[in-house]
Design a protein around this motif. Structure first.
Motif, PDB file in Angstrom:
ATOM      1  N   PHE A  57     -37.370  51.272 130.717  1.00  8.48           N
ATOM      2  CA  PHE A  57     -38.455  50.370 131.108  1.00  8.48           C
ATOM      3  C   PHE A  57     -38.251  49.951 132.567  1.00  8.48           C
ATOM      4  O   PHE A  57     -37.941  48.794 132.843  1.00  8.48           O
ATOM      5  N   PRO A  58     -38.428  50.855 133.510  1.00  5.26           N
ATOM      6  CA  PRO A  58     -38.153  50.501 134.917  1.00  5.26           C
ATOM      7  C   PRO A  58     -39.182  49.504 135.457  1.00  5.26           C
ATOM      8  O   PRO A  58     -40.361  49.556 135.111  1.00  5.26           O
ATOM      9  N   ASP A  59     -38.717  48.593 136.259  1.00  5.77           N
ATOM     10  CA  ASP A  59     -39.539  47.607 136.966  1.00  5.77           C
ATOM     11  C   ASP A  59     -40.313  46.674 136.043  1.00  5.77           C
ATOM     12  O   ASP A  59     -41.260  46.027 136.471  1.00  5.77           O
ATOM     13  N   THR A  60     -39.952  46.594 134.768  1.00  2.00           N
ATOM     14  CA  THR A  60     -40.630  45.662 133.865  1.00  2.00           C
ATOM     15  C   THR A  60     -39.671  44.641 133.277  1.00  2.00           C
ATOM     16  O   THR A  60     -40.128  43.649 132.731  1.00  2.00           O
ATOM     17  N   LEU A  61     -38.373  44.874 133.380  1.00  2.00           N
ATOM     18  CA  LEU A  61     -37.390  43.990 132.746  1.00  2.00           C
ATOM     19  C   LEU A  61     -36.665  43.128 133.773  1.00  2.00           C
ATOM     20  O   LEU A  61     -36.389  43.563 134.883  1.00  2.00           O
ATOM     21  N   ASN A  62     -36.363  41.917 133.355  1.00  2.36           N
ATOM     22  CA  ASN A  62     -35.474  41.051 134.101  1.00  2.36           C
ATOM     23  C   ASN A  62     -34.108  41.164 133.425  1.00  2.36           C
ATOM     24  O   ASN A  62     -33.839  40.487 132.436  1.00  2.36           O
ATOM     25  N   ILE A  63     -33.253  42.036 133.950  1.00  6.05           N
ATOM     26  CA  ILE A  63     -32.001  42.338 133.254  1.00  6.05           C
ATOM     27  C   ILE A  63     -31.048  41.150 133.243  1.00  6.05           C
ATOM     28  O   ILE A  63     -30.209  41.049 132.356  1.00  6.05           O
ATOM     29  N   GLU A  64     -31.200  40.234 134.192  1.00  7.30           N
ATOM     30  CA  GLU A  64     -30.326  39.067 134.209  1.00  7.30           C
ATOM     31  C   GLU A  64     -30.527  38.195 132.978  1.00  7.30           C
ATOM     32  O   GLU A  64     -29.565  37.715 132.380  1.00  7.30           O
ATOM     33  N   SER A  65     -31.776  38.011 132.581  1.00  9.80           N
ATOM     34  CA  SER A  65     -32.041  37.181 131.405  1.00  9.80           C
ATOM     35  C   SER A  65     -31.542  37.854 130.129  1.00  9.80           C
ATOM     36  O   SER A  65     -31.068  37.169 129.215  1.00  9.80           O
ATOM     37  N   ILE A  66     -31.609  39.167 130.063  1.00 12.08           N
ATOM     38  CA  ILE A  66     -31.100  39.877 128.883  1.00 12.08           C
ATOM     39  C   ILE A  66     -29.586  39.750 128.811  1.00 12.08           C
ATOM     40  O   ILE A  66     -29.022  39.469 127.745  1.00 12.08           O
ATOM     41  N   VAL A  67     -28.912  39.931 129.940  1.00 11.43           N
ATOM     42  CA  VAL A  67     -27.452  39.835 129.955  1.00 11.43           C
ATOM     43  C   VAL A  67     -27.007  38.419 129.613  1.00 11.43           C
ATOM     44  O   VAL A  67     -26.081  38.216 128.805  1.00 11.43           O
ATOM     45  N   ILE A  68     -27.657  37.423 130.192  1.00  7.89           N
ATOM     46  CA  ILE A  68     -27.283  36.034 129.912  1.00  7.89           C
ATOM     47  C   ILE A  68     -27.499  35.705 128.446  1.00  7.89           C
ATOM     48  O   ILE A  68     -26.660  35.073 127.804  1.00  7.89           O
ATOM     49  N   GLY A  69     -28.625  36.141 127.891  1.00  5.15           N
ATOM     50  CA  GLY A  69     -28.907  35.866 126.482  1.00  5.15           C
ATOM     51  C   GLY A  69     -27.926  36.528 125.540  1.00  5.15           C
ATOM     52  O   GLY A  69     -27.595  35.982 124.483  1.00  5.15           O
ATOM     53  N   CYS A  70     -27.422  37.706 125.912  1.00  8.45           N
ATOM     54  CA  CYS A  70     -26.497  38.425 125.031  1.00  8.45           C
ATOM     55  C   CYS A  70     -25.049  37.962 125.194  1.00  8.45           C
ATOM     56  O   CYS A  70     -24.260  38.040 124.253  1.00  8.45           O
ATOM     57  N   ILE A  71     -24.689  37.516 126.380  1.00 13.90           N
ATOM     58  CA  ILE A  71     -23.285  37.206 126.634  1.00 13.90           C
ATOM     59  C   ILE A  71     -22.935  35.754 126.284  1.00 13.90           C
ATOM     60  O   ILE A  71     -21.755  35.420 126.138  1.00 13.90           O
ATOM     61  N   MET A  72     -23.937  34.907 126.109  1.00 12.04           N
ATOM     62  CA  MET A  72     -23.674  33.501 125.806  1.00 12.04           C
ATOM     63  C   MET A  72     -22.783  33.284 124.576  1.00 12.04           C
ATOM     64  O   MET A  72     -21.876  32.460 124.622  1.00 12.04           O
ATOM     65  N   PRO A  73     -23.009  33.991 123.467  1.00  9.56           N
ATOM     66  CA  PRO A  73     -22.124  33.751 122.305  1.00  9.56           C
ATOM     67  C   PRO A  73     -20.685  34.207 122.526  1.00  9.56           C
ATOM     68  O   PRO A  73     -19.787  33.778 121.805  1.00  9.56           O
ATOM     69  N   LEU A  74     -20.445  35.056 123.508  1.00 15.26           N
ATOM     70  CA  LEU A  74     -19.094  35.564 123.735  1.00 15.26           C
ATOM     71  C   LEU A  74     -18.273  34.682 124.671  1.00 15.26           C
ATOM     72  O   LEU A  74     -17.052  34.823 124.740  1.00 15.26           O
ATOM     73  N   LEU A  75     -18.923  33.803 125.424  1.00 21.39           N
ATOM     74  CA  LEU A  75     -18.224  32.992 126.414  1.00 21.39           C
ATOM     75  C   LEU A  75     -17.286  31.982 125.745  1.00 21.39           C
ATOM     76  O   LEU A  75     -17.609  31.414 124.710  1.00 21.39           O
ATOM     77  N   PRO A  76     -16.134  31.735 126.358  1.00 18.80           N
ATOM     78  CA  PRO A  76     -15.132  30.841 125.750  1.00 18.80           C
ATOM     79  C   PRO A  76     -15.350  29.373 126.104  1.00 18.80           C
ATOM     80  O   PRO A  76     -14.474  28.715 126.657  1.00 18.80           O
ATOM     81  N   GLY A  77     -16.506  28.831 125.788  1.00 15.65           N
ATOM     82  CA  GLY A  77     -16.800  27.436 126.124  1.00 15.65           C
ATOM     83  C   GLY A  77     -15.935  26.448 125.359  1.00 15.65           C
ATOM     84  O   GLY A  77     -15.463  25.456 125.922  1.00 15.65           O
ATOM     85  N   VAL A  78     -15.717  26.697 124.085  1.00 11.65           N
ATOM     86  CA  VAL A  78     -14.887  25.796 123.285  1.00 11.65           C
ATOM     87  C   VAL A  78     -13.440  25.836 123.761  1.00 11.65           C
ATOM     88  O   VAL A  78     -12.763  24.804 123.816  1.00 11.65           O
ATOM     89  N   ALA A  79     -12.972  27.006 124.158  1.00 13.60           N
ATOM     90  CA  ALA A  79     -11.594  27.120 124.644  1.00 13.60           C
ATOM     91  C   ALA A  79     -11.403  26.345 125.947  1.00 13.60           C
ATOM     92  O   ALA A  79     -10.378  25.686 126.142  1.00 13.60           O
ATOM     93  N   PHE A  80     -12.385  26.410 126.849  1.00 14.86           N
ATOM     94  CA  PHE A  80     -12.306  25.629 128.086  1.00 14.86           C
ATOM     95  C   PHE A  80     -12.311  24.130 127.786  1.00 14.86           C
ATOM     96  O   PHE A  80     -11.541  23.360 128.367  1.00 14.86           O
ATOM     97  N   THR A  81     -13.191  23.712 126.883  1.00 16.37           N
ATOM     98  CA  THR A  81     -13.278  22.303 126.528  1.00 16.37           C
ATOM     99  C   THR A  81     -11.984  21.813 125.892  1.00 16.37           C
ATOM    100  O   THR A  81     -11.495  20.722 126.203  1.00 16.37           O
ATOM    101  N   THR A  82     -11.411  22.611 125.019  1.00 18.41           N
ATOM    102  CA  THR A  82     -10.145  22.243 124.386  1.00 18.41           C
ATOM    103  C   THR A  82      -9.018  22.186 125.402  1.00 18.41           C
ATOM    104  O   THR A  82      -8.145  21.317 125.322  1.00 18.41           O
ATOM    105  N   ALA A  83      -9.025  23.086 126.376  1.00 18.44           N
ATOM    106  CA  ALA A  83      -7.994  23.074 127.413  1.00 18.44           C
ATOM    107  C   ALA A  83      -8.068  21.794 128.237  1.00 18.44           C
ATOM    108  O   ALA A  83      -7.043  21.170 128.526  1.00 18.44           O
ATOM    109  N   VAL A  84      -9.273  21.385 128.596  1.00 18.33           N
ATOM    110  CA  VAL A  84      -9.429  20.152 129.369  1.00 18.33           C
ATOM    111  C   VAL A  84      -9.030  18.945 128.532  1.00 18.33           C
ATOM    112  O   VAL A  84      -8.351  18.035 129.021  1.00 18.33           O
ATOM    113  N   ARG A  85      -9.421  18.934 127.270  1.00 28.23           N
ATOM    114  CA  ARG A  85      -9.062  17.819 126.393  1.00 28.23           C
ATOM    115  C   ARG A  85      -7.551  17.710 126.225  1.00 28.23           C
ATOM    116  O   ARG A  85      -6.987  16.623 126.246  1.00 28.23           O
TER     117      ARG A  85
END
Length: 125
Positions: free
Chosen positions: A55-83
């Motif tokens: 699908f050339p020139d029709t997709l915003n690949i940044e939004s797809i990558v952000i939407g897919c990678i969000m569940p993989l990010l270690p947000g809880v681990a960072f929060t626990t480290a700071v705590r």
């Protein structure tokens, strides 16, 4: 979310399902979590670039990558480290912080390698 179209939502949903299934299957094989995240982010990056090829020139690949990678990010681990660091458990806080940082680096390396390889291969075609 992220001003994405319905097509981007559908692609993000199915790529996210594939990443989740891959993470589940690799997690059952007792593989190191950093390597599992690296492989999942490689799969994610190549899937997004494959969708951009079809699908050339029709997709915003940044939004797809952000939407897919969000569940993989270690947000809880960072929060626990700071705590832990705030509550005077410095060794535990530093250890958890380094672990979360390495997880983020593994994700970024997988996405970066897949994007650079697909850009290099796209220049050859």
């Amino acid at each position: 979310m992220f001003n994405a179209s319905f097509l981007e939502f559908i692609l993000s949903f199915f790529i996210g399902l594939g990443v989740g299934f891959l993470q589940y299957r690799l997690g059952r094989k007792q593989i190191v979590n950093f390597f599992v995240l690296f492989i999942c982010s490689l799969f994610l990056g190549f899937s997004v670039m494959l969708c951009d090829f079809f699908f050339p020139d029709t997709l915003n690949i940044e939004s797809i990558v952000i939407g897919c990678i969000m569940p993989l990010l270690p947000g809880v681990a960072f929060t626990t480290a700071v705590r832990d660091a705030i509550s005077d458990e410095l060794i535990s806080g530093i250890a958890r912080g380094v672990e979360a940082l390495l997880m983020a680096v593994a994700l970024a390396a997988g996405i970066g390698i897949s994007f650079s390889l697909s850009y290099w291969l796209g220049g050859l075609l």
